[in-house]
Design an enzyme around this catalytic site. Sequence first.
Site, short mmCIF file in Angstrom:
data_model
loop_
_atom_site.label_atom_id
_atom_site.label_comp_id
_atom_site.label_asym_id
_atom_site.label_seq_id
_atom_site.Cartn_x
_atom_site.Cartn_y
_atom_site.Cartn_z
N GLU A 199 0.87 -1.20 -0.03
CA GLU A 199 0.06 -0.08 0.00
C GLU A 199 0.86 1.15 0.07
OE1 GLU A 199 -3.37 -2.05 2.67
OE2 GLU A 199 -2.14 -0.50 3.67
N TYR B 245 7.58 0.80 -7.95
CA TYR B 245 6.85 -0.25 -8.07
C TYR B 245 6.40 -0.96 -9.54
CZ TYR B 245 6.69 1.08 -2.85
OH TYR B 245 7.02 1.42 -1.73
C1 LIG Z 1 10.68 5.49 -3.20
C2 LIG Z 1 12.46 5.39 -2.98
C3 LIG Z 1 12.69 4.13 -2.06
C4 LIG Z 1 13.01 5.29 -4.27
O1 LIG Z 1 14.41 5.06 -4.08
P1 LIG Z 1 15.51 5.68 -5.09
O2 LIG Z 1 16.70 4.97 -4.83
O3 LIG Z 1 15.39 7.12 -5.28
O4 LIG Z 1 15.05 4.97 -6.38
P2 LIG Z 1 15.77 4.70 -7.85
O5 LIG Z 1 16.88 5.67 -7.99
O6 LIG Z 1 16.37 3.14 -7.78
O7 LIG Z 1 14.80 4.68 -8.83
C5 LIG Z 1 14.07 3.72 -9.35
C6 LIG Z 1 12.78 4.04 -10.06
O8 LIG Z 1 11.98 4.54 -9.07
C7 LIG Z 1 11.22 5.82 -9.93
N1 LIG Z 1 11.59 7.03 -9.28
C8 LIG Z 1 12.59 7.14 -8.17
N2 LIG Z 1 12.45 8.54 -7.96
C9 LIG Z 1 11.77 8.95 -8.68
C10 LIG Z 1 11.04 10.39 -8.61
N3 LIG Z 1 11.42 11.53 -7.77
N4 LIG Z 1 10.09 10.58 -9.45
C11 LIG Z 1 9.47 9.74 -10.19
N5 LIG Z 1 9.99 8.42 -10.15
C12 LIG Z 1 10.82 8.13 -9.40
C13 LIG Z 1 11.67 5.46 -11.15
O9 LIG Z 1 10.73 4.78 -11.91
C14 LIG Z 1 12.80 5.04 -11.20
O10 LIG Z 1 13.18 4.31 -12.32
P3 LIG Z 1 14.28 5.37 -13.60
O11 LIG Z 1 15.54 5.92 -12.92
O12 LIG Z 1 14.33 4.20 -14.33
O13 LIG Z 1 13.36 6.44 -14.08
C15 LIG Z 1 13.09 6.71 -2.52
O14 LIG Z 1 12.38 7.90 -2.97
C16 LIG Z 1 12.67 6.89 -0.82
O15 LIG Z 1 13.27 6.52 0.10
N6 LIG Z 1 11.58 7.69 -0.64
C17 LIG Z 1 11.20 8.00 0.75
C18 LIG Z 1 10.47 6.94 1.35
C19 LIG Z 1 9.34 6.35 0.96
O16 LIG Z 1 8.65 7.09 0.24
N7 LIG Z 1 9.39 4.94 0.62
C20 LIG Z 1 7.99 4.44 -0.18
C21 LIG Z 1 7.03 4.02 0.58
S1 LIG Z 1 7.18 3.16 2.26
#
Ligand SMILES: CC(C)(COP(=O)(O)OP(=O)(O)OC[C@H]1O[C@@H](n2cnc3c(N)ncnc32)[C@H](O)[C@@H]1OP(=O)(O)O)[C@@H](O)C(=O)NCCC(=O)NCCS
Length: 144
Positions: free
Chosen positions: A99, A111
């Site tokens: 979720e 996701y």
């Molecule tokens: C969600 C989260 C874990 C993603 O981690 P990340 O290391 O920044 O992600 P990645 O660099 O591996 O990116 C993977 C994919 O995620 C998506 N993504 C990551 N950041 C994004 C952004 N700011 N906007 C849109 N898509 C994004 C993209 O699809 C990306 O793929 P792409 O690079 O080929 O476009 C990170 O933003 C985070 O920790 N957020 C705060 C905590 C949170 O919200 N957790 C989820 C709910 S529990």
Amino acid sequence: MLVIEQAAHAHPWSRNLLADSFGERYFTGSLWQTVPITTTQESTEQLVGYFIADCVLDESTLMNICVAPKWQGQGLGRLLMKHYLQQCTLRGINQCWLEVRASNIAAQALYAACGYQENGRRRHYYQTHSGSEDAVLMALTLSN
Ligand SMILES: CC(C)(COP(=O)(O)OP(=O)(O)OC[C@H]1O[C@@H](n2cnc3c(N)ncnc32)[C@H](O)[C@@H]1OP(=O)(O)O)[C@@H](O)C(=O)NCCC(=O)NCCS
């Protein structure tokens, strides 16, 4: 974990909730980076991200995934998801659930990139600072 949790999430888990996630029905994964210690020539390992999931029979729910803000946007979230899904396969899990807040576009994109599909919504499920927002339910079926 708590430091990263509080820095990365608009609505972070509490210390107690994080501590409870190491119970029997949960499994976790973590990512570490080697970083230099500025005052010496040595280096140390620093936690940069983690996931927390539960496992009930052949189903798992991803409950939290987090990358420290400084390390975001470099593929580490995708790496954590890959590790999580590998762990699911090793545990014989067929169905993955999660979720996510409707406003959390970055997490939903991550996701979706990993194969999850939206499967429903819970209206006004999460509290926000100004009211409530929907939970988006997402599901992924693993072919073990
Ligand atoms: C969600 C989260 C874990 C993603 O981690 P990340 O290391 O920044 O992600 P990645 O660099 O591996 O990116 C993977 C994919 O995620 C998506 N993504 C990551 N950041 C994004 C952004 N700011 N906007 C849109 N898509 C994004 C993209 O699809 C990306 O793929 P792409 O690079 O080929 O476009 C990170 O933003 C985070 O920790 N957020 C705060 C905590 C949170 O919200 N957790 C989820 C709910 S529990």
